[in-house]
Motif scaffolding. Structure first.
Motif, PDB file in Angstrom:
ATOM      1  N   ALA A 223      -8.807  14.732  -0.703  1.00  0.00           N
ATOM      2  CA  ALA A 223      -8.084  13.459  -0.753  1.00  0.00           C
ATOM      3  C   ALA A 223      -6.960  13.497  -1.753  1.00  0.00           C
ATOM      4  O   ALA A 223      -5.901  12.909  -1.546  1.00  0.00           O
ATOM      5  N   GLY A 224      -7.172  14.217  -2.874  1.00  0.00           N
ATOM      6  CA  GLY A 224      -6.120  14.305  -3.874  1.00  0.00           C
ATOM      7  C   GLY A 224      -4.881  14.980  -3.338  1.00  0.00           C
ATOM      8  O   GLY A 224      -3.759  14.561  -3.588  1.00  0.00           O
ATOM      9  N   ALA A 225      -5.073  16.064  -2.584  1.00  0.00           N
ATOM     10  CA  ALA A 225      -3.911  16.755  -2.009  1.00  0.00           C
ATOM     11  C   ALA A 225      -3.186  15.869  -1.019  1.00  0.00           C
ATOM     12  O   ALA A 225      -1.965  15.883  -0.932  1.00  0.00           O
ATOM     13  N   ASP A 226      -3.953  15.085  -0.231  1.00  0.00           N
ATOM     14  CA  ASP A 226      -3.319  14.183   0.716  1.00  0.00           C
ATOM     15  C   ASP A 226      -2.469  13.160  -0.008  1.00  0.00           C
ATOM     16  O   ASP A 226      -1.394  12.778   0.448  1.00  0.00           O
ATOM     17  N   ARG A 227      -2.962  12.699  -1.137  1.00  0.00           N
ATOM     18  CA  ARG A 227      -2.194  11.719  -1.889  1.00  0.00           C
ATOM     19  C   ARG A 227      -0.881  12.305  -2.381  1.00  0.00           C
ATOM     20  O   ARG A 227       0.129  11.621  -2.456  1.00  0.00           O
ATOM     21  N   CYS A 228      -0.927  13.590  -2.744  1.00  0.00           N
ATOM     22  CA  CYS A 228       0.268  14.209  -3.304  1.00  0.00           C
ATOM     23  C   CYS A 228       1.281  14.586  -2.244  1.00  0.00           C
ATOM     24  O   CYS A 228       2.480  14.470  -2.457  1.00  0.00           O
ATOM     25  N   ALA A 229       0.828  15.072  -1.121  1.00  0.00           N
ATOM     26  CA  ALA A 229       1.766  15.631  -0.154  1.00  0.00           C
ATOM     27  C   ALA A 229       1.732  14.951   1.204  1.00  0.00           C
ATOM     28  O   ALA A 229       2.590  15.214   2.033  1.00  0.00           O
ATOM     29  N   GLY A 230       0.757  14.113   1.462  1.00  0.00           N
ATOM     30  CA  GLY A 230       0.616  13.518   2.782  1.00  0.00           C
ATOM     31  C   GLY A 230       1.742  12.561   3.107  1.00  0.00           C
ATOM     32  O   GLY A 230       2.303  11.923   2.235  1.00  0.00           O
ATOM     33  N   PRO A 231       2.109  12.449   4.384  1.00  0.00           N
ATOM     34  CA  PRO A 231       3.190  11.537   4.772  1.00  0.00           C
ATOM     35  C   PRO A 231       2.751  10.091   4.618  1.00  0.00           C
ATOM     36  O   PRO A 231       1.577   9.752   4.785  1.00  0.00           O
ATOM     37  N   LEU A 232       3.731   9.238   4.322  1.00  0.00           N
ATOM     38  CA  LEU A 232       3.441   7.824   4.204  1.00  0.00           C
ATOM     39  C   LEU A 232       3.190   7.214   5.575  1.00  0.00           C
ATOM     40  O   LEU A 232       3.873   7.531   6.542  1.00  0.00           O
TER      41      LEU A 232
ATOM     42  N   ARG B 210       0.822  -1.202   0.000  1.00  0.00           N
ATOM     43  CA  ARG B 210       0.000   0.000   0.000  1.00  0.00           C
ATOM     44  C   ARG B 210       0.864   1.262   0.000  1.00  0.00           C
ATOM     45  O   ARG B 210       0.513   2.262  -0.631  1.00  0.00           O
ATOM     46  N   ASP B 211       1.984   1.225   0.699  1.00  0.00           N
ATOM     47  CA  ASP B 211       2.865   2.390   0.709  1.00  0.00           C
ATOM     48  C   ASP B 211       3.424   2.674  -0.674  1.00  0.00           C
ATOM     49  O   ASP B 211       3.564   3.836  -1.068  1.00  0.00           O
ATOM     50  N   MET B 212       3.747   1.627  -1.432  1.00  0.00           N
ATOM     51  CA  MET B 212       4.241   1.845  -2.779  1.00  0.00           C
ATOM     52  C   MET B 212       3.147   2.431  -3.667  1.00  0.00           C
ATOM     53  O   MET B 212       3.408   3.306  -4.501  1.00  0.00           O
ATOM     54  N   ARG B 213       1.928   1.982  -3.484  1.00  0.00           N
ATOM     55  CA  ARG B 213       0.817   2.541  -4.271  1.00  0.00           C
ATOM     56  C   ARG B 213       0.641   4.022  -3.945  1.00  0.00           C
ATOM     57  O   ARG B 213       0.413   4.839  -4.838  1.00  0.00           O
ATOM     58  N   ARG B 214       0.729   4.371  -2.662  1.00  0.00           N
ATOM     59  CA  ARG B 214       0.625   5.779  -2.282  1.00  0.00           C
ATOM     60  C   ARG B 214       1.753   6.595  -2.914  1.00  0.00           C
ATOM     61  O   ARG B 214       1.545   7.723  -3.364  1.00  0.00           O
ATOM     62  N   GLU B 215       2.959   6.022  -2.924  1.00  0.00           N
ATOM     63  CA  GLU B 215       4.087   6.733  -3.520  1.00  0.00           C
ATOM     64  C   GLU B 215       3.892   6.908  -5.027  1.00  0.00           C
ATOM     65  O   GLU B 215       4.245   7.943  -5.589  1.00  0.00           O
ATOM     66  N   PHE B 216       3.294   5.913  -5.682  1.00  0.00           N
ATOM     67  CA  PHE B 216       2.985   6.039  -7.107  1.00  0.00           C
ATOM     68  C   PHE B 216       2.056   7.227  -7.345  1.00  0.00           C
ATOM     69  O   PHE B 216       2.255   8.024  -8.265  1.00  0.00           O
ATOM     70  N   LEU B 217       1.021   7.336  -6.517  1.00  0.00           N
ATOM     71  CA  LEU B 217       0.071   8.436  -6.676  1.00  0.00           C
ATOM     72  C   LEU B 217       0.757   9.781  -6.465  1.00  0.00           C
ATOM     73  O   LEU B 217       0.479  10.753  -7.183  1.00  0.00           O
ATOM     74  N   ARG B 218       1.655   9.849  -5.498  1.00  0.00           N
ATOM     75  CA  ARG B 218       2.363  11.112  -5.242  1.00  0.00           C
ATOM     76  C   ARG B 218       3.276  11.464  -6.419  1.00  0.00           C
ATOM     77  O   ARG B 218       3.388  12.629  -6.799  1.00  0.00           O
ATOM     78  N   VAL B 219       3.935  10.475  -6.999  1.00  0.00           N
ATOM     79  CA  VAL B 219       4.793  10.732  -8.158  1.00  0.00           C
ATOM     80  C   VAL B 219       3.959  11.217  -9.340  1.00  0.00           C
ATOM     81  O   VAL B 219       4.330  12.167 -10.041  1.00  0.00           O
ATOM     82  N   LEU B 220       2.808  10.567  -9.562  1.00  0.00           N
ATOM     83  CA  LEU B 220       1.936  10.970 -10.666  1.00  0.00           C
ATOM     84  C   LEU B 220       1.411  12.390 -10.455  1.00  0.00           C
ATOM     85  O   LEU B 220       1.233  13.146 -11.415  1.00  0.00           O
ATOM     86  N   CYS B 221       1.165  12.749  -9.194  1.00  0.00           N
ATOM     87  CA  CYS B 221       0.752  14.121  -8.902  1.00  0.00           C
ATOM     88  C   CYS B 221       1.873  15.107  -9.233  1.00  0.00           C
ATOM     89  O   CYS B 221       1.633  16.166  -9.820  1.00  0.00           O
ATOM     90  N   CYS B 222       3.089  14.742  -8.866  1.00  0.00           N
ATOM     91  CA  CYS B 222       4.222  15.621  -9.158  1.00  0.00           C
ATOM     92  C   CYS B 222       4.413  15.800 -10.652  1.00  0.00           C
ATOM     93  O   CYS B 222       4.841  16.856 -11.113  1.00  0.00           O
ATOM     94  N   TRP B 223       4.118  14.766 -11.422  1.00  0.00           N
ATOM     95  CA  TRP B 223       4.243  14.833 -12.877  1.00  0.00           C
ATOM     96  C   TRP B 223       3.050  15.535 -13.522  1.00  0.00           C
ATOM     97  O   TRP B 223       3.040  15.721 -14.744  1.00  0.00           O
ATOM     98  N   GLY B 224       2.043  15.868 -12.724  1.00  0.00           N
ATOM     99  CA  GLY B 224       0.870  16.532 -13.269  1.00  0.00           C
ATOM    100  C   GLY B 224      -0.104  15.595 -13.939  1.00  0.00           C
ATOM    101  O   GLY B 224      -1.009  16.038 -14.657  1.00  0.00           O
ATOM    102  N   LEU B 225       0.044  14.286 -13.717  1.00  0.00           N
ATOM    103  CA  LEU B 225      -0.854  13.309 -14.344  1.00  0.00           C
ATOM    104  C   LEU B 225      -2.079  13.028 -13.491  1.00  0.00           C
ATOM    105  O   LEU B 225      -3.018  12.382 -13.948  1.00  0.00           O
ATOM    106  N   LEU B 226      -2.065  13.494 -12.240  1.00  0.00           N
ATOM    107  CA  LEU B 226      -3.223  13.363 -11.358  1.00  0.00           C
ATOM    108  C   LEU B 226      -3.501  14.724 -10.734  1.00  0.00           C
ATOM    109  O   LEU B 226      -2.561  15.479 -10.439  1.00  0.00           O
ATOM    110  N   PRO B 227      -4.779  15.065 -10.503  1.00  0.00           N
ATOM    111  CA  PRO B 227      -5.098  16.354  -9.873  1.00  0.00           C
ATOM    112  C   PRO B 227      -4.650  16.372  -8.426  1.00  0.00           C
ATOM    113  O   PRO B 227      -4.724  15.369  -7.722  1.00  0.00           O
ATOM    114  N   ARG B 228      -4.189  17.543  -7.977  1.00  0.00           N
ATOM    115  CA  ARG B 228      -3.759  17.680  -6.588  1.00  0.00           C
ATOM    116  C   ARG B 228      -4.926  17.865  -5.633  1.00  0.00           C
ATOM    117  O   ARG B 228      -4.779  17.678  -4.442  1.00  0.00           O
ATOM    118  N   GLY B 229      -6.030  18.268  -6.144  1.00  0.00           N
ATOM    119  CA  GLY B 229      -7.209  18.432  -5.307  1.00  0.00           C
ATOM    120  C   GLY B 229      -8.345  17.645  -5.888  1.00  0.00           C
ATOM    121  O   GLY B 229      -8.207  16.926  -6.839  1.00  0.00           O
TER     122      GLY B 229
END
Length: 377
Positions: free
Chosen positions: A338-347, A313-332
């Motif tokens: 929830a989107g912002a948490d995925r991008c910036a929230g601690p693991l 699950r931690d790797m999946r969360r990290e994938f979502l954060r990377v995709l957010c950084c690349w702009g492939l997922l919305p931050r909000g």
């Protein structure tokens, strides 16, 4: 010079001049005509064909694109998050790198196949095929390395001592050195140039003996992985304490998936290559569709990230954060940020592997490579 079956001229190439033939553009045509059983008219038709990529090739190109994206995500996730700087994740990262190269090499192979094949010099042909062999061999050797690591972890043998990092990277380095040597043997001289009857029908410049050697090596690796995973299964089943724990059941499930997918993807390709060592194209028409079996084997490179990392699950969360950084997922978005948490929230640790890693890292913050806690999978 003499005449071979099918009116193809056989050249007797002395060893000292074999490497000069690597730049002879007519060699490819002679070998393909003999190995594929083509007439001169059929050869000319292939030479001058203007047909584009087939629908099957386009499908494989799309799959290779997915392979590259998946494994790039794994590499970025392991690199950017110190939480994943552990022995198990380094091995997974090595597997992801080899699978990424396998997808890239297969794209190049598809684009340089068909009519483009006859525009290649033999040295270019060897590079085209050898790169794919090196990448796929590295992927297989990485699977073996992971199997070894998991066996060592489940038996609690401390191979990661004071020089643990050195030993781990030596194993990774040995994986790549062996893969390069295995894939580079034909260009170094183990090929069938000058001896057409000894050539493979699927890979017309490769010797049948070399094909048999490669299949034997991969079969030994497969058998070794089976033996290691059976040993792991028996150890877990014999321990009543571990058998009742969720990590043990997770391990058994992972082992079953890995073993089943590996055999399902690679066994058909092995069978075709074995058939190639003892059968000609005219007698075994299935050899003409070998590209389908190789493409199916490449699927293993797409499934490995799903098996080895998406169960975390931690790797999946990290994938979502990377995709957010690349702009492939919305931050909000919806769901209360929830989107912002995925991008910036601690693991937060959630799976058995991560719980174990956290516990160990709190005890040994200065040494990130796992020593004892790799029993968690």
């Amino acid at each position: 010079m003499n005449v071979c079956p099918g009116d193809v001229v056989c050249r007797s190439v002395p060893a000292r001049s074999m490497y000069q033939e690597y730049y002879n553009m007519s060699v490819i045509q002679d070998h393909y005509r003999f190995a594929k059983g083509l007439t001169q008219d059929q050869l000319q038709e292939r030479l001058h064909s203007r047909a584009g990529l087939s629908s099957l090739s386009l499908v494989f190109l799309a799959i290779c694109g997915v392979i590259i994206l998946e494994n790039l995500l794994v590499l970025v996730a392991v690199f950017r998050n110190k939480k994943f700087h552990t022995a198990m994740f380094f091995f997974i990262g090595n597997l992801a790198f080899s699978d990424l190269l396998a997808g890239s090499a297969y794209i190049a192979n598809i684009l340089l196949s068909g009519p483009q094949t006859f525009r290649l010099a033999p040295v270019e042909w060897f590079v085209r095929e050898g790169t794919a062999f090196i990448a796929l061999a590295a992927s297989v050797f990485s699977l073996l390395a992971i199997a070894i690591e998991r066996y060592v972890a489940i038996t609690k043998v401390k191979v990661y001592g004071s020089n643990k990092t050195c030993r781990m990277f030596l194993l990774i380095g040995a994986c790549w050195v062996t893969s390069v040597l295995l894939g580079g043997l034909p260009i170094m001289g183990w090929n069938c140039m000058g001896s057409l009857p000894a050539c493979s029908a699927v890979l017309p410049l490769y010797s049948k003996r070399y094909i048999l050697f490669v299949v034997t090596i991969f079969s030994v690796i497969l058998l070794s992985i089976v033996i290691l995973y059976v040993r792991i299964y028996l150890i877990v089943r014999s321990s009543h304490r571990e058998a009742a724990s969720s990590p043990a059941y997770a391990l058994l499930k992972t082992v079953t998936i890995v073993l089943g997918v590996f055999i399902a993807c690679w066994l058909p390709a092995f069978c075709v290559l074995l058939l190639d060592t003892s059968c000609r194209m005219a007698s075994c028409p299935v050899l003409a569709r070998a590209d389908v079996f190789f493409g199916f084997a490449t699927l293993n490179s797409a499934l490995n990230p799903l098996i080895y990392t998406l169960r975390s699950r931690d790797m999946r969360r990290e994938f979502l954060r990377v995709l957010c950084c690349w702009g492939l997922l919305p931050r909000g978005g919806g769901g209360g940020g929830a989107g912002a948490d995925r991008c910036a929230g601690p693991l937060k640790s959630s799976s058995s592997m991560e719980h174990c890693t956290d516990r160990h890292e709190h005890q040994h913050q200065a040494t990130p490579i796992m020593q004892e806690c790799t029993t968690c999978v």
